[in-house]
Design an enzyme around this catalytic site. Structure first.
Site, PDB file in Angstrom:
ATOM      1  N   ASP A  14       0.964  -1.156   0.208  1.00 25.75           N
ATOM      2  CA  ASP A  14      -0.030   0.035   0.006  1.00 25.75           C
ATOM      3  C   ASP A  14       1.078   1.411   0.065  1.00 25.75           C
ATOM      4  O   ASP A  14       2.074   1.188   0.355  1.00 25.75           O
ATOM      5  CB  ASP A  14      -0.795   0.116   1.127  1.00 25.75           C
ATOM      6  N   SER A  15       0.251   2.174  -0.284  1.00 23.20           N
ATOM      7  CA  SER A  15       1.250   3.578  -0.369  1.00 23.20           C
ATOM      8  C   SER A  15       1.375   3.968   0.998  1.00 23.20           C
ATOM      9  O   SER A  15       2.303   4.878   1.262  1.00 23.20           O
ATOM     10  CB  SER A  15       0.292   4.750  -0.910  1.00 23.20           C
ATOM     11  N   TYR A  46      -0.494   8.544  -2.926  1.00 22.43           N
ATOM     12  CA  TYR A  46      -0.177   8.498  -4.475  1.00 22.43           C
ATOM     13  C   TYR A  46      -1.370   8.851  -4.794  1.00 22.43           C
ATOM     14  O   TYR A  46      -1.234   9.124  -6.300  1.00 22.43           O
ATOM     15  CB  TYR A  46      -0.155   6.897  -4.575  1.00 22.43           C
ATOM     16  N   GLY A  47      -2.493   9.122  -4.657  1.00 19.22           N
ATOM     17  CA  GLY A  47      -3.723   9.295  -5.164  1.00 19.22           C
ATOM     18  C   GLY A  47      -3.797  10.873  -6.079  1.00 19.22           C
ATOM     19  O   GLY A  47      -4.719  10.935  -6.949  1.00 19.22           O
ATOM     20  N   CYS A  77      -4.221  -1.469  -2.575  1.00 21.25           N
ATOM     21  CA  CYS A  77      -4.319   0.148  -2.674  1.00 21.25           C
ATOM     22  C   CYS A  77      -5.010   0.331  -4.090  1.00 21.25           C
ATOM     23  O   CYS A  77      -4.406  -0.203  -5.186  1.00 21.25           O
ATOM     24  CB  CYS A  77      -2.780   0.862  -2.860  1.00 21.25           C
ATOM     25  N   ASN A  78      -6.329   1.058  -3.964  1.00 25.50           N
ATOM     26  CA  ASN A  78      -6.900   1.155  -5.283  1.00 25.50           C
ATOM     27  C   ASN A  78      -6.254   2.015  -6.334  1.00 25.50           C
ATOM     28  O   ASN A  78      -6.300   1.597  -7.380  1.00 25.50           O
ATOM     29  CB  ASN A  78      -8.383   1.884  -4.793  1.00 25.50           C
ATOM     30  N   THR A  79      -5.453   3.055  -5.913  1.00 24.44           N
ATOM     31  CA  THR A  79      -4.901   3.917  -6.846  1.00 24.44           C
ATOM     32  C   THR A  79      -3.663   3.050  -7.515  1.00 24.44           C
ATOM     33  O   THR A  79      -3.646   2.930  -8.780  1.00 24.44           O
ATOM     34  CB  THR A  79      -4.216   4.933  -6.038  1.00 24.44           C
ATOM     35  N   GLU A 162      -3.282   9.762   7.312  1.00 26.83           N
ATOM     36  CA  GLU A 162      -1.703   9.777   7.348  1.00 26.83           C
ATOM     37  C   GLU A 162      -1.204  10.363   8.459  1.00 26.83           C
ATOM     38  O   GLU A 162      -0.121  10.267   9.066  1.00 26.83           O
ATOM     39  CB  GLU A 162      -1.059   9.930   6.122  1.00 26.83           C
ATOM     40  N   CYS A 196     -10.933   3.498  -1.300  1.00 27.34           N
ATOM     41  CA  CYS A 196      -9.431   3.577  -0.878  1.00 27.34           C
ATOM     42  C   CYS A 196      -9.288   2.939   0.349  1.00 27.34           C
ATOM     43  O   CYS A 196     -10.297   3.357   1.594  1.00 27.34           O
ATOM     44  CB  CYS A 196      -9.257   5.078  -0.841  1.00 27.34           C
ATOM     45  N   THR A 197      -8.183   2.329   0.575  1.00 24.47           N
ATOM     46  CA  THR A 197      -7.927   1.542   1.768  1.00 24.47           C
ATOM     47  C   THR A 197      -7.914   2.487   2.852  1.00 24.47           C
ATOM     48  O   THR A 197      -7.938   1.845   4.107  1.00 24.47           O
ATOM     49  CB  THR A 197      -6.577   0.861   1.742  1.00 24.47           C
ATOM     50  N   HIS A 198      -7.690   3.689   2.879  1.00 26.69           N
ATOM     51  CA  HIS A 198      -7.537   4.583   4.087  1.00 26.69           C
ATOM     52  C   HIS A 198      -8.983   4.861   4.585  1.00 26.69           C
ATOM     53  O   HIS A 198      -9.070   5.229   5.698  1.00 26.69           O
ATOM     54  CB  HIS A 198      -6.658   5.821   3.662  1.00 26.69           C
TER      55      HIS A 198
HETATM   56  N1  DGL Z   1      -4.902   3.804  -0.064  1.00 34.77           N
HETATM   57  C1  DGL Z   1      -4.705   4.142  -1.468  1.00 34.77           C
HETATM   58  C2  DGL Z   1      -5.995   3.578  -2.255  1.00 34.77           C
HETATM   59  O1  DGL Z   1      -6.610   2.831  -1.657  1.00 34.77           O
HETATM   60  C3  DGL Z   1      -4.441   5.322  -1.810  1.00 34.77           C
HETATM   61  C4  DGL Z   1      -3.841   6.451  -0.820  1.00 34.77           C
HETATM   62  C5  DGL Z   1      -3.192   7.389  -1.291  1.00 34.77           C
HETATM   63  O2  DGL Z   1      -3.300   8.302  -2.134  1.00 34.77           O
HETATM   64  O3  DGL Z   1      -1.874   7.153  -1.257  1.00 34.77           O
HETATM   65  O4  DGL Z   1      -6.308   4.386  -3.077  1.00 34.77           O
END
Ligand code: DGL
Length: 278
Positions: A14-15, A46-47, A77-79, A162, A196-198
């Site tokens: 994951d990011s 990352y997004g 991580c979806n992104t 974060e 998004c996993t967050h």
């Molecule tokens: N947790 C990541 C996701 O599922 C991306 C978070 C990020 O922007 O880094 O998309």
């Protein structure tokens, strides 16, 4: 020993911290396996980054996990799944990595999403990268062409997590703003996916802002179930996953910070080792 006889942990990438929401469900569902989690906290989020950068960073992370001996890596991580999975599967898993597998989180989420909406109108919260990629809509079209999807990009939500700002007025403000924007697109939405996993870490404030009649879907359990199913259907990969119940955490950031943030976010201090991906 032949390469394909070597066993190793299941890799989770994951990011940052978000993938831990997926990892905890995977561990709960499949406790006997060994796991190696890599969070690229130093370069998160990352997004909001470009396609090329997300692909490059994700590939570096995946290679680090493959080089650590993982036979299978989950892009939690979806992104990264939206921007890098296809290239990695089609271009990068060749030569010395030809016998390894990399899976994403979008397909299992879409499979479930299509079964939950009764109004035929679903909503999605995601990073700008995931929303811009339109990956969910593209996958949904293949499986549930009648389901309409409304998407809202939430660039501030990952930084809130974060930086452990999830219980602050700032979190309430930014969550409400995007919830209102999504339902302004279509008030009839009855199911919302947190793509998004967050975002599951913002669930308490999301539940306050989203009407009670609307289902909010956390991907963690879906991904865990889909991994269990994958391992059942692919005994050759399953046999290469080591099973001692061990876990290892790697972060590109400062490990004590990883520990103290996991303490606040998950009420459990997770000790990570530093890894440099550059
Ligand atoms: N947790 C990541 C996701 O599922 C991306 C978070 C990020 O922007 O880094 O998309």
């Amino acid at each position: 020993m032949k390469m394909q006889d070597r066993k190793g942990p299941i890799g989770i990438f994951d990011s940052g911290f978000g993938g831990l929401t997926v990892y905890r469900e995977i561990r709960r569902r499949l406790p006997g396996y060994d796991y190696c989690y890599l969070g690229d906290n130093a370069r998160s989020p990352y997004g909001t980054r470009s396609f090329d950068i997300i692909y490059r960073y994700t590939l570096q992370g995946v290679k680090a996990l493959l080089d650590a001996g993982c036979p299978l890596v989950i892009l939690a991580c979806n992104t990264a799944s939206a921007k890098a999975l296809r290239n990695i599967q089609q271009r990068d898993l060749r030569g010395k990595y030809a016998d390894r597998r990399v899976l994403g989180v979008i397909r299992p989420s879409v499979e479930k999403l299509g079964t939950l909406s009764s109004s035929g109108k679903a909503g999605l919260f995601g990073t700008p990268g995931t929303v811009r990629s339109d990956s969910y809509r593209i996958e949904l079209k293949k499986l549930y062409p009648e389901l309409e999807l409304f998407q809202e990009a939430c660039p501030m939500w990952v930084p809130l997590v974060e930086n452990n700002e999830i219980h602050t007025p700032a979190a309430s403000y930014f969550v409400r703003r995007h919830v209102d924007a999504l339902f302004a697109q279509e008030p009839g939405i009855d199911t919302v996916i947190l793509a998004c996993t967050h975002y599951p870490l913002l669930m308490p404030v999301l539940r306050e802002c989203v009407a009670e009649r609307v289902k909010i879907i956390d991907q963690g359990p879906l991904v865990a179930e889909s991994l269990a199913d994958y391992l059942r259907r692919h005994p050759e990969t399953e046999a290469r996953c080591s099973k001692n119940g061990n876990e290892r955490f790697l972060t590109t950031a400062f490990p004590p910070d990883f520990g103290s943030l996991t303490e606040m976010l998950f009420e459990k201090t997770i000790h990570a080792e530093h890894i440099d991906l550059n």
